[in-house]
Design a protein around this motif. Sequence first.
Motif, PDB file in Angstrom:
ATOM      1  N   MET A 272      35.887  52.381  -7.508  1.00  0.00           N
ATOM      2  CA  MET A 272      35.995  51.070  -8.155  1.00  0.00           C
ATOM      3  C   MET A 272      37.376  50.814  -8.762  1.00  0.00           C
ATOM      4  O   MET A 272      37.547  49.882  -9.544  1.00  0.00           O
ATOM      5  CB  MET A 272      34.961  50.970  -9.284  1.00  0.00           C
ATOM      6  CG  MET A 272      33.546  51.282  -8.868  1.00  0.00           C
ATOM      7  SD  MET A 272      32.830  49.946  -7.940  1.00  0.00           S
ATOM      8  CE  MET A 272      32.584  48.774  -9.257  1.00  0.00           C
TER       9      MET A 272
ATOM     10  N   CYS B  32      40.993  55.314  -3.021  1.00  0.00           N
ATOM     11  CA  CYS B  32      39.764  54.539  -2.775  1.00  0.00           C
ATOM     12  C   CYS B  32      40.062  53.094  -2.407  1.00  0.00           C
ATOM     13  O   CYS B  32      39.168  52.363  -1.994  1.00  0.00           O
ATOM     14  CB  CYS B  32      38.834  54.592  -3.986  1.00  0.00           C
ATOM     15  SG  CYS B  32      39.475  53.733  -5.442  1.00  0.00           S
TER      16      CYS B  32
ATOM     17  N   MET C   2      38.778  52.527 -11.071  1.00  0.00           N
ATOM     18  CA  MET C   2      38.614  52.637 -12.520  1.00  0.00           C
ATOM     19  C   MET C   2      38.800  54.047 -13.071  1.00  0.00           C
ATOM     20  O   MET C   2      38.506  54.300 -14.244  1.00  0.00           O
ATOM     21  CB  MET C   2      37.218  52.131 -12.915  1.00  0.00           C
ATOM     22  CG  MET C   2      37.094  50.624 -12.786  1.00  0.00           C
ATOM     23  SD  MET C   2      35.418  50.051 -13.006  1.00  0.00           S
ATOM     24  CE  MET C   2      35.157  50.426 -14.716  1.00  0.00           C
ATOM     25  N   CYS C   3      39.267  54.993 -12.252  1.00  0.00           N
ATOM     26  CA  CYS C   3      39.384  56.351 -12.800  1.00  0.00           C
ATOM     27  C   CYS C   3      40.691  57.059 -12.428  1.00  0.00           C
ATOM     28  O   CYS C   3      41.096  57.982 -13.108  1.00  0.00           O
ATOM     29  CB  CYS C   3      38.198  57.209 -12.363  1.00  0.00           C
ATOM     30  SG  CYS C   3      38.243  57.711 -10.640  1.00  0.00           S
TER      31      CYS C   3
ATOM     32  N   MET D  56      45.183  50.247 -13.144  1.00  0.00           N
ATOM     33  CA  MET D  56      44.730  51.641 -13.268  1.00  0.00           C
ATOM     34  C   MET D  56      45.914  52.592 -13.146  1.00  0.00           C
ATOM     35  O   MET D  56      46.027  53.554 -13.912  1.00  0.00           O
ATOM     36  CB  MET D  56      43.686  51.926 -12.171  1.00  0.00           C
ATOM     37  CG  MET D  56      42.967  53.242 -12.346  1.00  0.00           C
ATOM     38  SD  MET D  56      41.963  53.288 -13.848  1.00  0.00           S
ATOM     39  CE  MET D  56      42.798  54.567 -14.778  1.00  0.00           C
TER      40      MET D  56
ATOM     41  N   SER E  55      41.151  59.224 -10.280  1.00  0.00           N
ATOM     42  CA  SER E  55      40.968  60.601  -9.791  1.00  0.00           C
ATOM     43  C   SER E  55      41.340  60.709  -8.316  1.00  0.00           C
ATOM     44  O   SER E  55      41.524  61.809  -7.805  1.00  0.00           O
ATOM     45  CB  SER E  55      39.519  61.050  -9.988  1.00  0.00           C
ATOM     46  OG  SER E  55      38.661  60.286  -9.164  1.00  0.00           O
TER      47      SER E  55
ATOM     48  N   ILE F 292      35.553  59.843  -8.981  1.00  0.00           N
ATOM     49  CA  ILE F 292      34.648  59.860 -10.133  1.00  0.00           C
ATOM     50  C   ILE F 292      34.019  58.478 -10.392  1.00  0.00           C
ATOM     51  O   ILE F 292      32.846  58.376 -10.718  1.00  0.00           O
ATOM     52  CB  ILE F 292      35.391  60.388 -11.379  1.00  0.00           C
ATOM     53  CG1 ILE F 292      35.707  61.872 -11.161  1.00  0.00           C
ATOM     54  CG2 ILE F 292      34.566  60.191 -12.657  1.00  0.00           C
ATOM     55  CD1 ILE F 292      36.668  62.468 -12.155  1.00  0.00           C
ATOM     56  N   CYS F 293      34.790  57.419 -10.227  1.00  0.00           N
ATOM     57  CA  CYS F 293      34.237  56.086 -10.494  1.00  0.00           C
ATOM     58  C   CYS F 293      33.551  55.497  -9.264  1.00  0.00           C
ATOM     59  O   CYS F 293      33.095  54.356  -9.294  1.00  0.00           O
ATOM     60  CB  CYS F 293      35.323  55.134 -11.000  1.00  0.00           C
ATOM     61  SG  CYS F 293      36.461  54.591  -9.707  1.00  0.00           S
TER      62      CYS F 293
END
Length: 111
Positions: free
Chosen positions: A49, A91, A51-52, A76, A54, A45-46
Motif C-alpha cells: 500500500m 510494491c 505505507m511501510c 513514503m 519495507s 509489511i503493509c
Amino acid sequence: MSDIKITIIDREGEAHYVDAPTDMNMNLMEVVRMHELAPEGTIGICGGMAMCASCQCYILSHDHLLPEKSYEEEDMLDQAFFVEDNSRLGCQINMIPELDGLEVKLAPQST
Ligand code: FES
C-alpha cells in the motif's frame, strides 16, 4: 509463458537472476517474496500500500522506463531510511514485459 528475467540483489549482496511473471498482476515486492529473497516479515509489511517502505529497493539498470512515482510513494520515501536518488518502492512497480532485464538491489532493513 510471459515471464521476464530480472536481477535482484538481496540484502546480503547476493545477486539472483529470477523469473517474474507479467501476466499475474505482480509487483516487484511480490516477486521478491515469491523467490524468498528476503526473510518473511521483513518485506511487504503493509501489503503493498506504499505505507511501510519495507520493499524499498535501488534501481541499478538505467534502460528501463519505470512508472512515475505516485504522491503516496514520494511521501513514503521522504520518511524512509537509507533513501537514495534511485530508491523506489518495489510494491509500486508492476511487472510488465518492458521491464525485462531490470536490475535492482534491496535496501537495508530499516526496522
Ligand atoms: Fe509497504 Fe511497499 S510493501 S511500501
